[in-house]
Design a protein around this motif. Structure first.
Motif, PDB file in Angstrom:
ATOM      1  N   PRO A  14       0.731  -1.199  -0.229  1.00 24.70           N
ATOM      2  CA  PRO A  14      -0.189   0.077   0.163  1.00 24.70           C
ATOM      3  C   PRO A  14       0.914   1.222  -0.317  1.00 24.70           C
ATOM      4  O   PRO A  14       1.726   1.240  -0.096  1.00 24.70           O
ATOM      5  N   LEU A  15       0.160   2.342  -0.540  1.00 23.38           N
ATOM      6  CA  LEU A  15       0.534   3.411  -0.214  1.00 23.38           C
ATOM      7  C   LEU A  15       1.366   3.941   1.202  1.00 23.38           C
ATOM      8  O   LEU A  15       2.164   4.581   1.369  1.00 23.38           O
ATOM      9  N   ILE A  16       1.283   3.254   1.595  1.00 22.22           N
ATOM     10  CA  ILE A  16       0.797   4.111   3.065  1.00 22.22           C
ATOM     11  C   ILE A  16       1.711   2.937   3.935  1.00 22.22           C
ATOM     12  O   ILE A  16       2.273   3.104   5.360  1.00 22.22           O
ATOM     13  N   GLN A  17       2.429   2.044   3.593  1.00 14.34           N
ATOM     14  CA  GLN A  17       3.306   1.011   3.548  1.00 14.34           C
ATOM     15  C   GLN A  17       4.418   2.264   4.519  1.00 14.34           C
ATOM     16  O   GLN A  17       5.675   2.747   3.808  1.00 14.34           O
ATOM     17  N   ALA A  18       5.251   1.559   5.402  1.00 13.04           N
ATOM     18  CA  ALA A  18       5.994   2.674   6.819  1.00 13.04           C
ATOM     19  C   ALA A  18       7.371   1.318   6.204  1.00 13.04           C
ATOM     20  O   ALA A  18       8.267   0.656   6.810  1.00 13.04           O
ATOM     21  N   ASP A  19       7.756   1.270   4.559  1.00 13.19           N
ATOM     22  CA  ASP A  19       9.183   0.926   5.088  1.00 13.19           C
ATOM     23  C   ASP A  19       9.930   1.506   3.776  1.00 13.19           C
ATOM     24  O   ASP A  19       9.622   2.196   2.631  1.00 13.19           O
ATOM     25  N   SER A  20      11.101   1.716   4.311  1.00 12.26           N
ATOM     26  CA  SER A  20      11.753   2.504   3.453  1.00 12.26           C
ATOM     27  C   SER A  20      12.127   2.240   2.535  1.00 12.26           C
ATOM     28  O   SER A  20      13.442   3.033   1.894  1.00 12.26           O
ATOM     29  N   ARG A  21      12.513   0.910   2.129  1.00  6.90           N
ATOM     30  CA  ARG A  21      12.272   0.794   0.489  1.00  6.90           C
ATOM     31  C   ARG A  21      11.958   0.314  -0.613  1.00  6.90           C
ATOM     32  O   ARG A  21      12.016   0.498  -1.775  1.00  6.90           O
ATOM     33  N   GLU A 333      -2.561   9.616   2.859  1.00  2.93           N
ATOM     34  CA  GLU A 333      -1.315  10.249   4.086  1.00  2.93           C
ATOM     35  C   GLU A 333      -2.653  10.320   5.999  1.00  2.93           C
ATOM     36  O   GLU A 333      -1.984  10.101   6.592  1.00  2.93           O
ATOM     37  N   LEU A 334      -3.479  10.605   5.245  1.00  4.58           N
ATOM     38  CA  LEU A 334      -4.737  11.409   5.603  1.00  4.58           C
ATOM     39  C   LEU A 334      -5.358  10.213   6.669  1.00  4.58           C
ATOM     40  O   LEU A 334      -4.995   9.617   7.932  1.00  4.58           O
ATOM     41  N   GLY A 335      -5.550   8.714   6.406  1.00  7.10           N
ATOM     42  CA  GLY A 335      -5.876   7.655   6.219  1.00  7.10           C
ATOM     43  C   GLY A 335      -4.787   6.800   7.216  1.00  7.10           C
ATOM     44  O   GLY A 335      -5.189   5.913   7.929  1.00  7.10           O
ATOM     45  N   ALA A 336      -3.790   6.925   7.109  1.00 11.26           N
ATOM     46  CA  ALA A 336      -2.829   6.577   7.986  1.00 11.26           C
ATOM     47  C   ALA A 336      -2.427   7.041   9.047  1.00 11.26           C
ATOM     48  O   ALA A 336      -1.391   6.956   9.926  1.00 11.26           O
ATOM     49  N   GLY A 337      -2.842   8.331   8.672  1.00 17.74           N
ATOM     50  CA  GLY A 337      -3.008   9.162  10.658  1.00 17.74           C
ATOM     51  C   GLY A 337      -1.655  10.030  10.260  1.00 17.74           C
ATOM     52  O   GLY A 337      -0.616  10.683  11.657  1.00 17.74           O
ATOM     53  N   ASN A 338      -0.890  10.043   9.291  1.00 21.02           N
ATOM     54  CA  ASN A 338       0.048  11.282   8.548  1.00 21.02           C
ATOM     55  C   ASN A 338      -0.396  12.782   7.819  1.00 21.02           C
ATOM     56  O   ASN A 338      -0.397  13.336   7.227  1.00 21.02           O
ATOM     57  N   GLY A 339      -0.446  13.532   9.415  1.00 22.24           N
ATOM     58  CA  GLY A 339      -1.196  15.279   8.850  1.00 22.24           C
ATOM     59  C   GLY A 339      -0.208  15.722   7.714  1.00 22.24           C
ATOM     60  O   GLY A 339      -0.236  16.747   7.192  1.00 22.24           O
TER      61      GLY A 339
END
Length: 495
Positions: A14-21, A333-339
């Motif tokens: 997903p777009l919000i995957q918190a993976d630096s790769r 980003e909003l859905g992932a909580g990243n304002g």
């Protein structure tokens, strides 16, 4: 035994995957600590992963209308005016409302995908199909009674009669909107943008071929051009649906569901707000065409304005791609909580779209006396289009900013608020100013257009800019979380 989710995890990041790769991930904490130039580059890559294919797909789809109008223009001036009015006024009114209704999916699917609620996307799309199909039925009288409506509105009789015939043949295209718009946003919200580009390219090639056959070989005239558009718009939907249903979206499409008929009221409220927001904006330029019909030498004026509106619409596929990208980036980003990431994506989107707008504005000024040759060989129409070129250039520049801000509004779920802004700017300020300059001061079509641009679009852009600058993005992230929780309460995760 591996679960459904495990089987597809590698291909469905997903777009919000918190993976630096993953270059398509959000601007996470590590990104925020990097220097400003690196952050811009990271965000640009994410943005253009959506913008690039979106521009290509939108230009290809819009070029179908350009091809149709170009062929109609070489049939005659009345034929060009008829296709222009049928496309920009009759189909355009319905197009604007249905496109707005479908844009609710940019908020819902984008935020759900950002929150990793993948199973919700397919249900949302099916709900949108149900609601938009009902709206298509309600809008049918606009097509059936197009000719008398246009005569009442002051269009020349010959143009109104020809437009009425074309409008009846546009009814199949009308119903294709109800299915094509939602599936486009369904795919877009989960970064399936390359398939949009490839399907649009394939259909554009088919459209050119069948349009040429219907007009030059079979001599079907305007009716043939309308049928060609009907076929092409349905092919757009069928191509996208084939991709989604045949394994292209295994996490978000699990087949047809009766849940599409539940929770329609909450879904309808956001869809209606989205529809009003965008259709007020879309109809604004259709009204410009209608108002021009009251002027002296109306056929020439309508043709020249239609040429300019087509050039504007063609170029506007670029800021509309930024509209889509800004909506997806902000919603995810909003859905992932990243304002903070949503705010940064907004800034990068607006700046880059504006730079491109300056480039095209300059091109119009350079080729001010030649761009009309794409659509017509009439010296009168070419001259009239040249007289409008400076307004076209300013409109292109302004429209490189405004759609991006509207995309931010859609991604944030501000549709109801923006609908009131559009109503006030366009119809309380812009239209009266256009009437004043066009008729009271006798500036003709130039006065109408100038008044509507200055009083409507420019004023609206300034207000949206102020709202965006003053936005509390962390609060918007919390609101997105509450919206997803409310709409997903009655849905069962099939995984």
């Amino acid at each position: 035994m591996p679960t459904f989710k495990d089987n597809h995890e590698e291909n469905q990041q997903p777009l919000i995957q918190a993976d630096s790769r993953n270059d398509l991930g959000p601007v996470i904490l590590e990104d925020q600590q990097k220097d400003f130039r690196t952050r811009i580059w990271i965000e640009t890559k994410k943005l253009w992963h959506i913008v690039g294919p979106s521009i290509f797909s939108r230009v290809s789809a819009y070029s179908m209308n350009v091809v149709t109008q170009a062929l109609a223009g070489h049939l005659g001036e009345v034929e060009l005016a008829a296709i222009s009015v049928a496309n920009t006024v009759i189909a355009g009114f319905a197009f604007g409302f249905l496109l707005g209704m479908a844009s609710a999916l940019e908020t819902l699917c984008g935020q759900a995908f950002g929150a990793k609620k993948y199973y919700m996307l397919g249900v949302y799309m099916q709900r949108s199909w149900v609601i938009l199909s009902l709206c298509c039925i309600l809008l049918l009288p606009l097509y059936i009674f197009a000719s008398p409506i246009l005569k009442i509105l002051g269009q020349p009789d010959d143009v109104a009669e020809q437009t009425g015939i074309v409008a009846l043949w546009f009814i199949p295209q009308h119903f294709s909107f109800a299915f094509q718009f939602p599936i486009q946003r369904f795919l877009q919200s989960q970064l399936k943008t390359p398939v949009l580009a490839w399907v649009s390219l394939a259909v554009f090639v088919i459209h050119v071929l069948i349009s040429w056959l219907f007009v030059s070989v079979f001599d079907f005239g305007l009716v043939g051009l309308a049928i060609a558009l009907d076929i092409s718009w349905w092919l757009l939907f069928l191509g996208m649906f084939a991709y989604a249903s045949l394994g292209g979206c295994p996490q978000t499409w699990t087949g047809f569901s009766m849940e599409a008929f539940s929770g329609l009221w909450e879904f309808l409220k956001l869809s209606a707000a989205s529809g009003v927001m965008l259709c007020l904006e879309n109809w604004y330029y259709r009204i410009l065409i209608l108002m021009t019909g009251y002027l002296e030498n109306a056929t020439i004026a309508v043709d020249a304005l239609s040429v300019c509106m087509n050039v504007n619409g063609w170029e506007m596929m670029i800021p509309m791609a930024f509209f889509a990208a800004a909506g997806v980036r902000v919603a995810n980003e909003l859905g992932a909580g990243n304002g903070k990431a949503a705010k940064f994506a907004t800034v990068v989107s607006v700046v880059q779209s504006t730079v491109i707008g300056f480039i095209f504005c300059a091109l119009i000024m350079i080729f001010h006396d030649k761009f009309a040759l794409i659509f017509t060989s009439s010296p009168d129409v070419i001259k009239a289009s040249d007289d409008l070129s400076y307004l076209l250039a300013f409109t292109i520049l302004l429209n490189s900013i405004q759609p991006v801000l509207s995309g931010v509004a859609v991604g944030s779920g501000w549709q109801a608020r923006v609908a009131y802004i559009n109503l006030g700017c366009y119809y309380i300020v812009g239209l009266p100013l256009g009437v004043l300059l066009g008729w009271a001061l006798k500036w003709g079509v130039q006065g109408i257009w100038a008044g509507m641009i200055i009083g409507g679009t420019a004023f609206q852009t300034i207000i949206l800019l102020i709202i965006t600058i003053r936005c509390d993005w962390e609060k918007e992230a919390n609101r997105a979380a509450m919206r997803i929780q409310k709409l997903s309460r009655d849905l069962a995760d099939p995984s």
